[in-house]
Enzyme design. Sequence first.
Site, PDB file in Angstrom:
ATOM      1  N   ASP A 241       0.865  -1.175   0.000  1.00  0.00           N
ATOM      2  CA  ASP A 241       0.000   0.000   0.000  1.00  0.00           C
ATOM      3  C   ASP A 241       0.907   1.231   0.000  1.00  0.00           C
ATOM      4  OD1 ASP A 241      -2.001   1.813   0.256  1.00  0.00           O
ATOM      5  OD2 ASP A 241      -2.677   1.164   2.220  1.00  0.00           O
TER       6      ASP A 241
ATOM      7  N   ASP B 231      -2.403   8.303  -2.927  1.00  0.00           N
ATOM      8  CA  ASP B 231      -3.721   8.899  -3.138  1.00  0.00           C
ATOM      9  C   ASP B 231      -4.181   9.625  -1.879  1.00  0.00           C
ATOM     10  OD1 ASP B 231      -4.041   6.475  -1.664  1.00  0.00           O
ATOM     11  OD2 ASP B 231      -6.182   6.504  -2.116  1.00  0.00           O
TER      12      ASP B 231
ATOM     13  N   GLN C 181     -10.995   7.106  -6.572  1.00  0.00           N
ATOM     14  CA  GLN C 181     -11.716   7.677  -5.453  1.00  0.00           C
ATOM     15  C   GLN C 181     -13.006   8.296  -5.988  1.00  0.00           C
ATOM     16  OE1 GLN C 181     -11.072   7.323  -2.328  1.00  0.00           O
ATOM     17  NE2 GLN C 181      -8.893   6.800  -2.192  1.00  0.00           N
TER      18      GLN C 181
ATOM     19  N   GLY D  55     -11.335   4.398  -0.634  1.00  0.00           N
ATOM     20  CA  GLY D  55     -12.324   5.287  -0.032  1.00  0.00           C
ATOM     21  C   GLY D  55     -13.640   4.640   0.325  1.00  0.00           C
TER      22      GLY D  55
ATOM     23  N   ASP E 270      -8.254  -7.113   0.635  1.00  0.00           N
ATOM     24  CA  ASP E 270      -7.362  -7.233   1.789  1.00  0.00           C
ATOM     25  C   ASP E 270      -8.024  -6.592   2.990  1.00  0.00           C
ATOM     26  OD1 ASP E 270      -5.655  -4.570   2.857  1.00  0.00           O
ATOM     27  OD2 ASP E 270      -6.739  -4.301   0.979  1.00  0.00           O
TER      28      ASP E 270
ATOM     29  N   CYS F  84     -14.101 -27.287   9.522  1.00  0.00           N
ATOM     30  CA  CYS F  84     -12.819 -26.726   9.078  1.00  0.00           C
ATOM     31  C   CYS F  84     -11.701 -27.748   9.255  1.00  0.00           C
ATOM     32  CB  CYS F  84     -12.507 -25.457   9.891  1.00  0.00           C
ATOM     33  SG  CYS F  84     -10.947 -24.664   9.449  1.00  0.00           S
TER      34      CYS F  84
ATOM     35  N   CYS G  60      -8.354 -26.809   9.107  1.00  0.00           N
ATOM     36  CA  CYS G  60      -7.100 -26.093   9.334  1.00  0.00           C
ATOM     37  C   CYS G  60      -6.337 -26.720  10.506  1.00  0.00           C
ATOM     38  CB  CYS G  60      -7.355 -24.604   9.588  1.00  0.00           C
ATOM     39  SG  CYS G  60      -7.891 -24.192  11.271  1.00  0.00           S
TER      40      CYS G  60
ATOM     41  N   CYS H 107      -8.101 -26.341  13.962  1.00  0.00           N
ATOM     42  CA  CYS H 107      -9.291 -27.160  14.180  1.00  0.00           C
ATOM     43  C   CYS H 107      -8.978 -28.656  14.218  1.00  0.00           C
ATOM     44  CB  CYS H 107     -10.336 -26.848  13.106  1.00  0.00           C
ATOM     45  SG  CYS H 107     -11.012 -25.173  13.259  1.00  0.00           S
TER      46      CYS H 107
ATOM     47  N   HIS I 191      -6.549 -19.821  12.114  1.00  0.00           N
ATOM     48  CA  HIS I 191      -7.885 -20.269  11.708  1.00  0.00           C
ATOM     49  C   HIS I 191      -8.597 -19.206  10.873  1.00  0.00           C
ATOM     50  CE1 HIS I 191     -11.955 -21.841  11.745  1.00  0.00           C
ATOM     51  NE2 HIS I 191     -12.322 -20.620  12.105  1.00  0.00           N
TER      52      HIS I 191
END
Length: 379
Positions: free
Chosen positions: A95, A149, A192, A219, A269, A307, A309, A312, A338
């Site tokens: 970013d 920005d 934006q 935004g 994200d 799950c 993972c 779990c 998790h």
Amino acid sequence: MAAAITYEHIKTCKQSGARLGRVHTPHGSFDTPAFMPVGTQATVKTMSPEELKEMDARIILSNTYHLFLRPGHEIIREAGGLHKFMNWDRAILTDSGGFQVFSLAEMRKISEEGVHFRSHLNGDKLFISPEVAMEIQNALGSDIMMAFDECPPYPAEYEYVKKSTERTTRWAERCLKSHARPHDQGLFAILQGGMYKELWEQSARDLTSLDFPGYAIGGLSVGEPKQLMYEMLEHAVPLLPANKPRYLMGVGSPDALIEGAIRGVDMFDCVLPTRIARNGTTMTSQGRLVVRNAQYAKDFGPLDPECDCYTCRNYSRAYLRHLIKADETFGLRLTTYHNLHFLINLMKNVRQAIMEDRLLSFRDEFFEQYGLFGNEKGF
């Protein structure tokens, strides 16, 4: 010269219009729609690179503002770039730092030149301009860089957002001119427009004319109701080129990921899954579960029975509650693992639903099981 970042379209869902694709980067490809874990300070909090690979994360984020403050981009350049510095050989997106700088509100001053601000760490006076943001990200060596920005707050008056949006375009042009590594780093522009459809149109028109390799929608998810965010997305996304990636910044609740994909977004994200994990809040197939609550003190079942993972498969709700109540770091690691696995796996299921032309049906089934109807928080 071959582009550093390219988008490959694979399929459009007949039921929803969502798209399945693949983004190619200098450090590997990833399928879209995709959720990208956030590693603000060159680490996804409590997770190792090996664990991220284990859950099949193909791209992660780091933040220009935070790495500029510490350890400093020159140190990372000396280390051979961010990939070597943090031992991550897959794709990285950075970013620009714009959102973080503008969130300082009382500690910054915006001008056409850039932003003067004070470090949130020690109060030092600092300055970031489009050129400085490019210099830092070129030093970091991320696969995908973001243009600097201005992110207007919500709510904001039309005239303010108009001036801000136009400045963002001028800054994007300056970013393009000062970007030193277009051969191995792709630079995305950030649209934006606040909550004004006319300004999204202006932003898209101006920025797409500059032919960036990808476009982000900024935004949004800044405090507005989700339905308003979806309305703006429905207006903005069709204005973007179909042959380039589309990235909705800062969105990570399960409902917004699915709704964003339906509206044509490729990349997402958010710090949400890692942040809420640290206070014992988890995402499960049955909805939000706060494992630190007393009702789980003698619950020896897995966090989420559906799950597979690492968390779990190996640990109970009772054990996780004990660790979190005792302030043991291992508990935070397990809940973070998790939550990230949950969202990465959710996007795999979204991609499969697009492939099978059933994303709207998948959304309805998921929302019903997750208990999302009428839930504005979405997690």
